[in-house]
Design a protein around this motif. Structure first.
Motif, mmCIF file in Angstrom:
data_model
loop_
_atom_site.group_PDB
_atom_site.id
_atom_site.type_symbol
_atom_site.label_atom_id
_atom_site.label_comp_id
_atom_site.label_asym_id
_atom_site.label_seq_id
_atom_site.Cartn_x
_atom_site.Cartn_y
_atom_site.Cartn_z
ATOM 1 N N HIS A 131 45.988 41.803 35.606
ATOM 2 C CA HIS A 131 46.719 41.004 34.613
ATOM 3 C C HIS A 131 48.172 41.463 34.657
ATOM 4 N N ILE A 132 49.107 40.510 34.804
ATOM 5 C CA ILE A 132 50.535 40.819 34.846
ATOM 6 C C ILE A 132 51.225 40.057 33.724
ATOM 7 N N PHE A 133 52.100 40.721 33.005
ATOM 8 C CA PHE A 133 52.847 40.044 31.951
ATOM 9 C C PHE A 133 54.240 40.643 31.830
ATOM 10 N N ILE A 134 55.123 39.881 31.199
ATOM 11 C CA ILE A 134 56.505 40.314 30.997
ATOM 12 C C ILE A 134 56.761 40.433 29.504
ATOM 13 N N SER A 135 57.236 41.596 29.091
ATOM 14 C CA SER A 135 57.521 41.871 27.685
ATOM 15 C C SER A 135 59.030 41.768 27.459
ATOM 16 N N TRP A 136 59.433 40.955 26.468
ATOM 17 C CA TRP A 136 60.845 40.643 26.240
ATOM 18 C C TRP A 136 61.350 41.156 24.896
ATOM 19 N N SER A 154 69.711 42.228 25.702
ATOM 20 C CA SER A 154 68.388 41.664 25.951
ATOM 21 C C SER A 154 67.722 42.558 26.992
ATOM 22 N N ALA A 155 66.404 42.613 26.962
ATOM 23 C CA ALA A 155 65.690 43.485 27.903
ATOM 24 C C ALA A 155 64.328 42.889 28.224
ATOM 25 N N ALA A 156 63.811 43.270 29.379
ATOM 26 C CA ALA A 156 62.470 42.840 29.785
ATOM 27 C C ALA A 156 61.848 43.924 30.661
ATOM 28 N N SER A 182 74.542 35.798 27.789
ATOM 29 C CA SER A 182 74.475 34.605 26.954
ATOM 30 C C SER A 182 73.089 33.983 27.093
ATOM 31 N N TYR A 183 72.786 33.014 26.218
ATOM 32 C CA TYR A 183 71.461 32.410 26.305
ATOM 33 C C TYR A 183 71.216 31.708 27.634
ATOM 34 N N PRO A 184 72.156 30.920 28.183
ATOM 35 C CA PRO A 184 71.891 30.302 29.495
ATOM 36 C C PRO A 184 71.539 31.320 30.578
ATOM 37 N N ASP A 185 72.223 32.480 30.558
ATOM 38 C CA ASP A 185 71.923 33.512 31.560
ATOM 39 C C ASP A 185 70.558 34.144 31.298
ATOM 40 N N LEU A 186 70.223 34.322 30.021
ATOM 41 C CA LEU A 186 68.905 34.876 29.687
ATOM 42 C C LEU A 186 67.805 33.919 30.138
ATOM 43 N N ARG A 187 67.997 32.642 29.903
ATOM 44 C CA ARG A 187 67.017 31.639 30.319
ATOM 45 C C ARG A 187 66.856 31.653 31.838
ATOM 46 N N SER A 188 67.975 31.745 32.561
ATOM 47 C CA SER A 188 67.912 31.797 34.022
ATOM 48 C C SER A 188 67.157 33.034 34.503
ATOM 49 N N LYS A 189 67.399 34.153 33.835
ATOM 50 C CA LYS A 189 66.690 35.391 34.188
ATOM 51 C C LYS A 189 65.189 35.231 33.956
ATOM 52 N N ALA A 190 64.808 34.599 32.845
ATOM 53 C CA ALA A 190 63.392 34.393 32.551
ATOM 54 C C ALA A 190 62.744 33.480 33.596
ATOM 55 N N MET A 191 63.455 32.430 34.012
ATOM 56 C CA MET A 191 62.921 31.523 35.025
ATOM 57 C C MET A 191 62.756 32.250 36.363
ATOM 58 N N PHE A 192 63.748 33.054 36.722
ATOM 59 C CA PHE A 192 63.671 33.805 37.974
ATOM 60 C C PHE A 192 62.499 34.776 37.956
ATOM 61 N N MET A 193 62.326 35.507 36.860
ATOM 62 C CA MET A 193 61.248 36.492 36.777
ATOM 63 C C MET A 193 59.885 35.813 36.779
ATOM 64 N N THR A 194 59.813 34.612 36.200
ATOM 65 C CA THR A 194 58.556 33.859 36.221
ATOM 66 C C THR A 194 58.170 33.521 37.658
ATOM 67 N N HIS A 241 54.057 35.628 29.171
ATOM 68 C CA HIS A 241 55.277 36.233 28.637
ATOM 69 C C HIS A 241 54.971 36.664 27.204
ATOM 70 N N LEU A 242 55.386 37.865 26.857
ATOM 71 C CA LEU A 242 55.211 38.390 25.507
ATOM 72 C C LEU A 242 56.589 38.452 24.856
ATOM 73 N N ILE A 243 56.811 37.619 23.836
ATOM 74 C CA ILE A 243 58.142 37.450 23.250
ATOM 75 C C ILE A 243 58.051 37.580 21.736
ATOM 76 N N GLU A 244 58.911 38.425 21.173
ATOM 77 C CA GLU A 244 58.899 38.588 19.722
ATOM 78 C C GLU A 244 59.308 37.283 19.040
ATOM 79 N N LYS A 245 58.586 36.937 17.994
ATOM 80 C CA LYS A 245 58.819 35.683 17.290
ATOM 81 C C LYS A 245 59.956 35.866 16.292
#
Length: 223
Positions: A25-30, A45-47, A74-86, A94-98
């Motif tokens: 099982h692999i997951f990413i914690s954000w 931001s961290a992952a 910035s948020y666009p860069d964070l989103r790009s990082k999340a897409m790349f890591m996916t 993905h485990l993301i704090e609500k």
């Protein structure tokens, strides 16, 4: 050095002469930060990427940190990082704090997941503060169930986590991804402290507890 809550000596290093084990099982914690308040506070931001595996010698599941990233973005860069890591790590979830910033990433990843391989999103709702969470996972790390590969980034992770809560700002965010990941594994019954084996075995018939049960349990915990 290593004088924080999660001391450097608590981590277990994976032997350099052994290949990285196959992960079940692999997951990413954000830990996300891009709101106006985060920007004013220069928050990071961290992952961290995690894999769970069966340890043959120990005859139990263990977890290993496979990668770390952090930055002021910035948020666009964070989103790009999340897409790349996916795409790069192909995580099971993905485990993301609500919270305000995390909610935006959750929604974007949901939209991006339509029409391709579905990636589970776990909206994590912490029930205690960062320091309390760090204390709560310390026994699990000290028991030798949490591994790091011998890599320069892993040494940096050990250093950052070891200085929390008195270290630099990024130590808070990286540590938060670590504690969040370990609590996810504990609450999902993937791992348990070796001292707890007897009580758990007497209460739960593990032969009847399969992957579907685990997913249902985790889903109930994290939404």
């Amino acid at each position: 050095m290593g004088g924080g809550i999660i001391k450097n000596a608590y981590w277990t290093w994976w032997p350099e002469d052994k290949p990285i084990p196959v992960r079940e099982h692999i997951f990413i914690s954000w830990d996300t930060a891009f709101t106006d308040k985060d920007t004013k506070n220069a928050s990071y931001s961290a992952a961290t990427v995690w894999g769970i595996f069966w340890h043959e010698q120990r005859q139990r599941h263990c977890i290993m940190c496979l990668a770390m990233w952090y930055g002021r973005v910035s948020y666009p860069d964070l989103r790009s990082k999340a897409m790349f890591m996916t795409e790069h790590y192909d995580p099971d979830c993905h485990l993301i704090e609500k919270k305000a910033s995390g909610q935006s990433l959750i929604q974007d990843l949901k939209r991006a997941g339509s029409g391709r391989k579905r990636v589970r999103l776990r909206a994590y709702q912490p029930d205690r503060d960062k320091i309390a969470r760090a204390y709560s996972v310390t026994p699990t790390i000290a028991s030798g169930l949490v591994y790091l590969p011998v890599r320069e980034w892993a040494k940096k992770l050990q250093e950052l986590v070891g200085t929390f809560p008195s270290g630099d700002p990024e130590s808070f965010d990286v540590t938060d991804t670590v504690t969040q990941a370990i609590l996810y594994m504990i609450k999902g019954w993937w791992i348990s402290h070796p001292d707890d084996d007897e009580p758990i075995n007497s209460m739960v018939d593990t032969a009847d507890y399969d992957e579907a049960d685990r997913e249902e349990h985790i889903g109930g915990m994290y939404g």
